[in-house]
Design an enzyme around this catalytic site. Structure first.
Site, PDB file in Angstrom:
ATOM      1  N   GLU A 127       1.037  -0.974  -0.183  1.00 22.66           N
ATOM      2  CA  GLU A 127      -0.048  -0.138   0.308  1.00 22.66           C
ATOM      3  C   GLU A 127       0.583   1.068  -0.129  1.00 22.66           C
ATOM      4  O   GLU A 127       1.606   0.889   0.327  1.00 22.66           O
ATOM      5  CB  GLU A 127      -0.844   0.064   1.181  1.00 22.66           C
ATOM      6  CG  GLU A 127      -1.893   1.271   0.638  1.00 22.66           C
ATOM      7  CD  GLU A 127      -3.317   1.057   2.132  1.00 22.66           C
ATOM      8  OE1 GLU A 127      -2.767   0.074   2.825  1.00 22.66           O
ATOM      9  OE2 GLU A 127      -3.530   2.363   2.343  1.00 22.66           O
ATOM     10  N   MET A 269       1.277  -2.564   8.730  1.00 15.49           N
ATOM     11  CA  MET A 269       0.225  -2.464   7.469  1.00 15.49           C
ATOM     12  C   MET A 269      -1.052  -4.134   7.679  1.00 15.49           C
ATOM     13  O   MET A 269      -0.961  -4.881   8.081  1.00 15.49           O
ATOM     14  CB  MET A 269       0.972  -2.941   6.028  1.00 15.49           C
ATOM     15  CG  MET A 269       0.966  -3.117   5.026  1.00 15.49           C
ATOM     16  SD  MET A 269      -0.801  -1.562   3.797  1.00 15.49           S
ATOM     17  CE  MET A 269      -1.730  -2.461   3.067  1.00 15.49           C
ATOM     18  N   ASN A 271      -2.138  -6.231   5.501  1.00 15.66           N
ATOM     19  CA  ASN A 271      -2.342  -6.847   4.486  1.00 15.66           C
ATOM     20  C   ASN A 271      -3.286  -8.579   4.852  1.00 15.66           C
ATOM     21  O   ASN A 271      -2.832  -8.976   6.053  1.00 15.66           O
ATOM     22  CB  ASN A 271      -1.104  -7.405   4.103  1.00 15.66           C
ATOM     23  CG  ASN A 271       0.005  -6.624   4.112  1.00 15.66           C
ATOM     24  OD1 ASN A 271      -0.081  -6.019   2.593  1.00 15.66           O
ATOM     25  ND2 ASN A 271       1.101  -6.437   4.785  1.00 15.66           N
ATOM     26  N   HIS A 303      -6.232  -1.990  15.115  1.00 15.49           N
ATOM     27  CA  HIS A 303      -6.772  -1.456  14.057  1.00 15.49           C
ATOM     28  C   HIS A 303      -6.810  -1.931  12.501  1.00 15.49           C
ATOM     29  O   HIS A 303      -7.344  -2.237  12.195  1.00 15.49           O
ATOM     30  CB  HIS A 303      -6.110  -0.174  13.596  1.00 15.49           C
ATOM     31  CG  HIS A 303      -6.153   1.028  12.766  1.00 15.49           C
ATOM     32  ND1 HIS A 303      -6.353   2.171  13.140  1.00 15.49           N
ATOM     33  CD2 HIS A 303      -5.562   0.740  11.039  1.00 15.49           C
ATOM     34  CE1 HIS A 303      -6.590   2.652  11.343  1.00 15.49           C
ATOM     35  NE2 HIS A 303      -6.420   1.608  10.807  1.00 15.49           N
ATOM     36  N   GLU A 304      -5.379  -2.459  12.914  1.00 13.89           N
ATOM     37  CA  GLU A 304      -5.318  -3.709  11.488  1.00 13.89           C
ATOM     38  C   GLU A 304      -5.904  -4.608  11.716  1.00 13.89           C
ATOM     39  O   GLU A 304      -6.378  -4.653  10.499  1.00 13.89           O
ATOM     40  CB  GLU A 304      -3.314  -4.302  11.573  1.00 13.89           C
ATOM     41  CG  GLU A 304      -2.360  -3.215  11.800  1.00 13.89           C
ATOM     42  CD  GLU A 304      -3.143  -2.121  11.014  1.00 13.89           C
ATOM     43  OE1 GLU A 304      -3.089  -2.446   9.888  1.00 13.89           O
ATOM     44  OE2 GLU A 304      -2.543  -0.403  11.096  1.00 13.89           O
ATOM     45  N   HIS A 307      -9.090  -4.157   9.983  1.00 14.78           N
ATOM     46  CA  HIS A 307      -9.538  -3.686   9.031  1.00 14.78           C
ATOM     47  C   HIS A 307     -10.049  -4.729   8.147  1.00 14.78           C
ATOM     48  O   HIS A 307      -9.687  -4.886   6.939  1.00 14.78           O
ATOM     49  CB  HIS A 307      -8.350  -3.294   8.526  1.00 14.78           C
ATOM     50  CG  HIS A 307      -8.139  -1.715   8.242  1.00 14.78           C
ATOM     51  ND1 HIS A 307      -8.368  -0.591   7.572  1.00 14.78           N
ATOM     52  CD2 HIS A 307      -6.782  -1.369   8.788  1.00 14.78           C
ATOM     53  CE1 HIS A 307      -8.112   0.248   7.918  1.00 14.78           C
ATOM     54  NE2 HIS A 307      -6.810   0.243   7.984  1.00 14.78           N
ATOM     55  N   GLU A 326      -9.606   4.343   6.173  1.00 12.81           N
ATOM     56  CA  GLU A 326      -9.027   4.800   7.455  1.00 12.81           C
ATOM     57  C   GLU A 326     -10.532   5.530   8.140  1.00 12.81           C
ATOM     58  O   GLU A 326      -9.853   5.192   9.788  1.00 12.81           O
ATOM     59  CB  GLU A 326      -7.986   5.634   7.180  1.00 12.81           C
ATOM     60  CG  GLU A 326      -6.301   4.786   6.126  1.00 12.81           C
ATOM     61  CD  GLU A 326      -5.945   3.645   6.306  1.00 12.81           C
ATOM     62  OE1 GLU A 326      -6.491   3.288   8.190  1.00 12.81           O
ATOM     63  OE2 GLU A 326      -5.488   2.816   5.861  1.00 12.81           O
TER      64      GLU A 326
HETATM   65  N1  B3K Z   1      -3.167   1.292   5.705  1.00 10.19           N
HETATM   66  C1  B3K Z   1      -1.618   0.662   5.912  1.00 10.19           C
HETATM   67  C2  B3K Z   1      -0.945   2.511   5.749  1.00 10.19           C
HETATM   68  C3  B3K Z   1      -0.579   2.489   4.470  1.00 10.19           C
HETATM   69  C4  B3K Z   1       0.467   3.587   4.176  1.00 10.19           C
HETATM   70  C5  B3K Z   1       0.778   3.504   2.703  1.00 10.19           C
HETATM   71  N2  B3K Z   1       1.889   4.541   2.633  1.00 10.19           N
HETATM   72  C6  B3K Z   1      -1.734   1.104   7.559  1.00 10.19           C
HETATM   73  C7  B3K Z   1      -3.037   1.274   8.066  1.00 10.19           C
HETATM   74  O1  B3K Z   1      -3.916   2.774   8.738  1.00 10.19           O
HETATM   75  O2  B3K Z   1      -3.593   0.609   9.460  1.00 10.19           O
HETATM   76 ZN    ZN Z   2      -5.281   1.850   8.948  1.00  9.70          ZN
END
Ligand code: B3K
Ligand code: ZN
Length: 875
Positions: A127, A269, A271, A303-304, A307, A326
């Site tokens: 990302e 991140m 993923n 948080h992750e 997502h 976000e």
């Molecule tokens: N989604 C990632 C952030 C990615 C940043 C790329 N420059 C972490 C987060 O917000 O959970």
């Molecule tokens: Zn995030």
């Protein structure tokens, strides 16, 4: 960079001409040259944008194309074209298969985007647009495919091979190599792809989902760190449970992996099923992590994890919609933390952070809406505005619809859009449809930048027993948006009687530029508690009289506004004193005048045992120097620093006995536990120590040195070091030396040591920071190191960064230019402090602009840094 980078605009969005059903990747891992084979099952998009022909165009940067074949026929060089940004060829029909082979070099990848090496492990960060550094691909979030990933690697150096989804197969290969095949059944965009390979230790646990499925939970870390994963694992399990209970969202695979790496551009991140973390937000044990670290670990792990639904199952159509995932996920993690800890304390922290980071952004040259209209480099838009202001927007929807209405909207959103890439409008539409409401005006928060400023005036009519409250709003122009609309915002209001009792608690809806709200049956002139809980993310221009603020500090049933009233009172005192200081030529004590009333109110807060300790610790902290700078134009960093210190000294002196009692009463001999209550006790004790030392009485510096020596946990150790850090006391050097000796080998812990020294107000700080750059543990290639030494100097040491002779700017500019060649994304993030030139006096402003000019004159400047520096310079 030779030409101006291209500007990408939200209004130019067109649907992808071709979609990808299935991706099969084969990695042959090697540090110098990794070979990547990609097989793509492509179909023409049935809803193709108008004018889409049969040209297929894939993104790709910084790699070698070895070959391309369509439907098993290798293309000749005249059948495709490849340049610095991608690959184009002609589609043979509506469905076809493309094979692409590329080579990339992980070991020379210092940008930490795409595939790179961190310590001994291979890892990825895709990302927002890192996947195009691995292979040619339509690297945009609205192309969602299922991925099958085969990893081949050396068995000895890479015993662990991970990717998204489920492990389908693994086995040995010739030449001491082995392989693993991972299959992710959920279609996902390329930015959620991840791969990790290395010699990592694994800590394992499990979670039973609400429907009874067992999920294996694994955290992978460098060997030797296995004993530092407990809190992250516990946080993960609590997050999984919370999401089931509060949102009805269950985890969807049988495996959830987290990997902690040392070199990472941001926090973590999400993923799919393979979260990759900055090690700093996983590793913790009492000896190495502070309460604040524990808190951050808990919220970032959550948080992750969150997502997985808000971001992965339902993702963004394009990057302008970033706040869709976000803002929502930040709101979710804030609420999780509020439920796990103290709700008011959490709100205070979140608001303090919003004010410290987002308000300045929204009032400066980089101001942009929660849903931006254009960008040059999308990585520059992972901002406080998209994240934190975006979360406030969701919070306002929650306030407006109520918990049940909000949940109905959320249910409809996930139901309607599962497996899709959607927009902020789609989200708002689900909220509207589920509740049969019209959110048109509230949605302006998505498109309008700038922090609104509210004024209010109360008018009591004793005969009619009526209280009328007139509220007005105004938003100043921001770059590209000269005219502003009235926004819709919920304002929570409390009216208090003289005896402190609450007469009214009501949330009103402000929709006009000026509006009157009438409260009936009010028997006395009330004291107004305005914008309780920070129900709208705005500035309040109205100054309440000091005695009303004192009254609210002691009586408001809204804990947030108790804190807020103390902040307002302290801010008013300090701003007046700063003005005076500038006139009276630098006598900070004289400038402050008599502050007894304020300190008496602080004493009452300190001694109010009905308030929890974490709250009291927060309520006793004065607004920071950066916050005060935001309120002054021009801001005089030296005056601000002197005045704030003088007030601290007076508080410390007047409340010496009370703080000494607090300090001694809150000693704990119990073993360290990171729970909120114990943390609150430590925080209150640390606050007391800070004020005792601020009093200037030398015995307390000795006390701090003793606390450092006797500490049995990092929180107490850092609290002592943080106060010693600004002093000439011998305990400072001793403690710093001891710290280095104890933790010198521990890269995560050493970041604290670098950061402290960069933040010291001592006169030798810049010289010391320069020296520390050649410390064996420091490297410009590790973002955490850069942020703790260089970033902290600019962002948390206004006095030295803004030194009148320009030495701070000069040093900093050299670092930005140096860093841009290594890691443009981090360089761009660090550039923002120079953009604040308009806030400073002419001399400083000229020096800051010259610094930006120097950045902009850098040959081969990255798109990332160019965007921030040029926007900062222009405004
Ligand atoms: N989604 C990632 C952030 C990615 C940043 C790329 N420059 C972490 C987060 O917000 O959970
Ligand atoms: Zn995030």
């Amino acid at each position: 960079m030779s030409a101006q980078p291209q500007v990408i605009r939200r209004e130019d969005y067109t649907a992808p001409a071709f979609l990808i059903d299935k991706v099969e990747l084969v990695f042959d891992l090697d540090r110098d040259v990794t070979n990547v084979k990609s097989r793509l099952f492509i179909i023409a998009n049935p809803v193709r944008g108008t004018g889409a022909g049969n040209e297929v165009s894939f993104d790709g940067e910084d790699m070698k194309l070895v070959s391309i074949a369509i439907d098993d026929r290798k293309l000749g060089v005249d059948e495709y074209s490849v340049d610095k940004t991608g690959l184009t060829f002609t589609a043979p029909g509506e469905t076809f298969v493309v094979d692409i082979e590329t080579q990339v070099s992980p070991v020379t990848n210092t940008r930490l985007e795409g595939l790179y090496v961190s310590q001994s492990a291979f890892c990825t960060q895709c990302e927002a647009e890192g996947f195009r550094r691995i292979t040619y691909f339509p690297d945009r979030p609205d192309v969602m495919a299922t991925f099958t990933v085969t990893i081949n690697a050396d068995k000895a150096t890479c015993p662990v091979l991970l990717s998204n989804g489920n492990l389908a197969k693994s086995g040995d290969l010739d030449g001491n190599r082995h392989f693993a095949v991972w299959e992710d059944p959920f279609p996902k965009p390329s930015y959620l792809f991840a791969l990790v390979a290395g010699d990592l230790a694994c800590v394992e646990d499990s979670f039973k989902t609400v429907s009874g499925r067992d999920v294996a939970l694994r955290i992978f870390v460098e060997h030797g760190n296995e004993d530092r994963c407990d809190y992250a694992m516990d946080s993960l399990k609590r997050s999984m449970k919370w999401d089931e209970e509060v949102y009805g969202l269950e985890y969807d695979l049988d495996l959830f992996n987290i990997v902690a790496v040392s070199d990472f551009n941001m926090g973590a991140m999400e993923n799919k099923s393979l979260n990759i973390f900055n090690a700093k937000y996983i590793l913790a044990k009492p000896d190495t992590a502070t309460d604040m670290d524990y808190e951050l670990i808990e919220s970032i792990v959550a948080h992750e994890y969150f997502h997985n639904w808000s971001g992965n199952r339902v993702t963004c159509r394009d990057w302008f919609q970033l706040s869709l995932k976000e803002g929502l996920t930040v709101f979710r993690d804030q609420e999780f933390s509020a439920d796990q800890r103290s709700r008011p304390v959490q709100r205070i922290k979140d608001v303090a952070q919003l004010r410290a980071r987002q308000f300045p952004e929204d009032g400066g040259p980089l101001a942009h809406p929660v849903r931006p209209d254009s960008y040059m480099e999308i990585n520059n838009f992972y901002t406080a505005t998209v994240y934190e202001k975006g979360a406030e927007l969701i919070r306002m929807m929650h306030t407006l619809l109520g918990a049940d209405g909000y949940r109905k909207g959320i249910d409809l959103y996930f139901d309607r859009h599962d497996g899709q890439a959607v927009t902020c409008d789609d989200f708002a539409k689900a909220m509207e449809d589920a509740n049969d409401v019209d959110l048109t005006q509230l949605k302006r928060w998505y498109s309008q930048a700038g922090t609104p400023s509210l004024s209010w005036k109360g008018d009591y009519d004793a005969d009619a027993k009526q209280f009328r409250l007139t509220v007005s709003q105004k938003t100043a122009p921001t770059p590209g948006q000269p005219d502003k609309f009235a926004l819709h915002m919920p304002i929570a209001i409390g009216l208090l009687g003289k005896d402190g009792k609450e007469l009214v608690s009501r949330t009103v809806q402000l929709t006009e530029n000026e509006q009157e709200f009438v409260f009936d049956n009010i028997n006395e002139t009330p004291v107004v508690s305005f914008n309780r809980g920070f129900s709208a993310p705005v500035n309040i221009a109205t100054q309440q009289p000091h005695d009303e603020l004192v009254f609210l500090m002691g009586n408001d049933s809204d804990a947030f506004n108790r804190w807020e009233s103390a902040q307002k009172y302290a801010t008013a005192l300090m701003l007046a004193a700063i003005e005076e200081f500038e006139k009276n030529d630098g006598d900070a004590d004289g400038a402050l005048g008599d502050v007894t009333d304020f300190i008496t109110a602080m004493r009452a807060t300190l001694q109010n045992d009905d308030l929890d300790k974490a709250f009291r610790a927060d309520a006793l902290v004065l607004p920071g120097e950066e916050f005060l700078s935001e309120q002054r134009k021009p801001a005089n960093p030296e005056a601000i620093h002197q005045v704030r210190n003088a007030l601290r000294k007076q508080i410390g002196t007047m409340l010496k006995a009370e703080f000494a009692d607090t300090y001694h009463q809150n000693v704990s001999n119990a073993a360290f536990t990171p729970d909120a209550q114990s943390a609150g006790q430590r925080a209150l004790r640390a606050t007391a120590l800070g004020y005792l030392v601020a009093s200037g009485d030398a015995q307390f510096a000795d006390l701090a040195a003793a606390q450092y020596r006797n500490a049995n946990n990092m929180t107490d150790r850092m609290a002592a070091l943080a106060v010693l850090n600004h002093l000439d006391h011998p305990g400072r050097a001793e403690a710093l030396a001891d710290f280095e000796e104890r933790f010198g080998k521990d890269t995560v812990v050493m970041d604290k040591w670098f950061g402290l020294q960069a933040m010291s107000s001592r006169d030798d700080t810049l010289a010391r920071v320069k020296d520390l750059m050649s410390h064996p543990s420091f490297t410009m290639r590790n973002p955490n190191k850069v942020r703790s030494l260089i970033g902290a100097f600019a962002m948390a040491n206004p006095r030295h960064f803004h030194a009148a002779d320009g030495s701070g700017y000069e040093f900093y500019t050299d670092r930005l230019i140096e860093l841009d060649d290594i890691n443009p994304q981090v360089a761009a993030r660090l550039c923002a402090p120079l953009g604040k030139w308009a806030k400073y006096d002419d001399d400083r402003a000229a020096k800051m602009k010259a610094a930006l000019d120097r950045v902009l004159a850098k040959p081969e400047i990255s798109r990332d840094l160019y965007e921030i520096a040029s926007k900062s310079r222009a405004a």
